[in-house]
Write a protein that holds these residues in place. Structure first.
Motif, PDB file in Angstrom:
ATOM      1  N   LEU A 175       0.822  -1.210   0.000  1.00  0.00           N
ATOM      2  CA  LEU A 175       0.000   0.000   0.000  1.00  0.00           C
ATOM      3  C   LEU A 175       0.851   1.254   0.000  1.00  0.00           C
ATOM      4  N   VAL A 176       1.931   1.260   0.772  1.00  0.00           N
ATOM      5  CA  VAL A 176       2.807   2.441   0.812  1.00  0.00           C
ATOM      6  C   VAL A 176       3.450   2.662  -0.551  1.00  0.00           C
ATOM      7  N   ASP A 177       3.952   1.597  -1.166  1.00  0.00           N
ATOM      8  CA  ASP A 177       4.573   1.737  -2.491  1.00  0.00           C
ATOM      9  C   ASP A 177       3.576   2.251  -3.523  1.00  0.00           C
TER      10      ASP A 177
ATOM     11  N   ALA B  22      -7.900  11.112   3.957  1.00  0.00           N
ATOM     12  CA  ALA B  22      -6.732  11.620   4.688  1.00  0.00           C
ATOM     13  C   ALA B  22      -5.861  10.466   5.191  1.00  0.00           C
ATOM     14  N   ASP B  23      -6.499   9.382   5.584  1.00  0.00           N
ATOM     15  CA  ASP B  23      -5.729   8.202   6.008  1.00  0.00           C
ATOM     16  C   ASP B  23      -4.946   7.609   4.853  1.00  0.00           C
ATOM     17  N   LEU B  24      -5.545   7.609   3.674  1.00  0.00           N
ATOM     18  CA  LEU B  24      -4.840   7.101   2.504  1.00  0.00           C
ATOM     19  C   LEU B  24      -3.658   8.017   2.138  1.00  0.00           C
ATOM     20  N   ARG B  25      -3.875   9.326   2.241  1.00  0.00           N
ATOM     21  CA  ARG B  25      -2.774  10.250   1.950  1.00  0.00           C
ATOM     22  C   ARG B  25      -1.638  10.115   2.958  1.00  0.00           C
ATOM     23  N   ALA B  26      -1.968   9.722   4.179  1.00  0.00           N
ATOM     24  CA  ALA B  26      -0.933   9.522   5.205  1.00  0.00           C
ATOM     25  C   ALA B  26      -0.020   8.351   4.861  1.00  0.00           C
TER      26      ALA B  26
ATOM     27  N   ASN C 116      -7.429   6.632  -4.238  1.00  0.00           N
ATOM     28  CA  ASN C 116      -8.669   6.319  -3.532  1.00  0.00           C
ATOM     29  C   ASN C 116      -8.689   4.818  -3.248  1.00  0.00           C
ATOM     30  N   HIS C 117      -9.696   4.376  -2.527  1.00  0.00           N
ATOM     31  CA  HIS C 117      -9.761   2.981  -2.105  1.00  0.00           C
ATOM     32  C   HIS C 117      -9.815   2.019  -3.293  1.00  0.00           C
ATOM     33  N   GLU C 118     -10.633   2.341  -4.282  1.00  0.00           N
ATOM     34  CA  GLU C 118     -10.785   1.445  -5.425  1.00  0.00           C
ATOM     35  C   GLU C 118      -9.489   1.320  -6.222  1.00  0.00           C
ATOM     36  N   TRP C 119      -8.816   2.440  -6.410  1.00  0.00           N
ATOM     37  CA  TRP C 119      -7.571   2.428  -7.172  1.00  0.00           C
ATOM     38  C   TRP C 119      -6.523   1.588  -6.454  1.00  0.00           C
ATOM     39  N   LEU C 120      -6.402   1.775  -5.146  1.00  0.00           N
ATOM     40  CA  LEU C 120      -5.427   0.999  -4.384  1.00  0.00           C
ATOM     41  C   LEU C 120      -5.758  -0.494  -4.396  1.00  0.00           C
ATOM     42  N   ALA C 121      -7.041  -0.827  -4.293  1.00  0.00           N
ATOM     43  CA  ALA C 121      -7.438  -2.232  -4.307  1.00  0.00           C
ATOM     44  C   ALA C 121      -7.098  -2.869  -5.652  1.00  0.00           C
ATOM     45  N   ASP C 122      -7.358  -2.171  -6.743  1.00  0.00           N
ATOM     46  CA  ASP C 122      -7.028  -2.695  -8.065  1.00  0.00           C
ATOM     47  C   ASP C 122      -5.524  -2.814  -8.264  1.00  0.00           C
TER      48      ASP C 122
END
Length: 83
Positions: free
Chosen positions: A37-39, A73-77, A50-56
């Motif tokens: 997730l960090v990478d 904001a949690d995702l940006r962190a 966003n959540h969908e993009w990261l999941a894909d």
């Protein structure tokens, strides 16, 4: 037939089932997911994170992402974390 702690392998005969420490397995899985997730978050553009993009992108289940990182904001962190 009841299971008695042995598994019969097709070519090598019976072997004992090795005990697994589920806490270690969960810890390794969480570490691997966080690193993925960090990478991905560091590679994402500012509008596509966003959540969908990261999941894909990572293969991490969408439900887990929404539960673990509920806001944008949690995702940006995630970007500020180091791998």
């Amino acid at each position: 037939m009841k299971f008695r702690g042995t598994r019969y392998r097709r070519w090598n005969g019976p072997r004992r089932k090795t005990p697994r420490d589920h806490r270690v397995i969960a810890s390794v899985r969480d570490t691997r997911r966080t690193r993925l997730l960090v990478d991905a978050a560091q590679q994402a553009g500012p509008t596509e994170l966003n959540h969908e993009w990261l999941a894909d992108r990572t293969g991490v289940p969408l439900g887990y992402l929404v539960w673990r990182y509920p806001t944008a904001a949690d995702l940006r962190a995630l970007r500020s974390l180091s791998t």
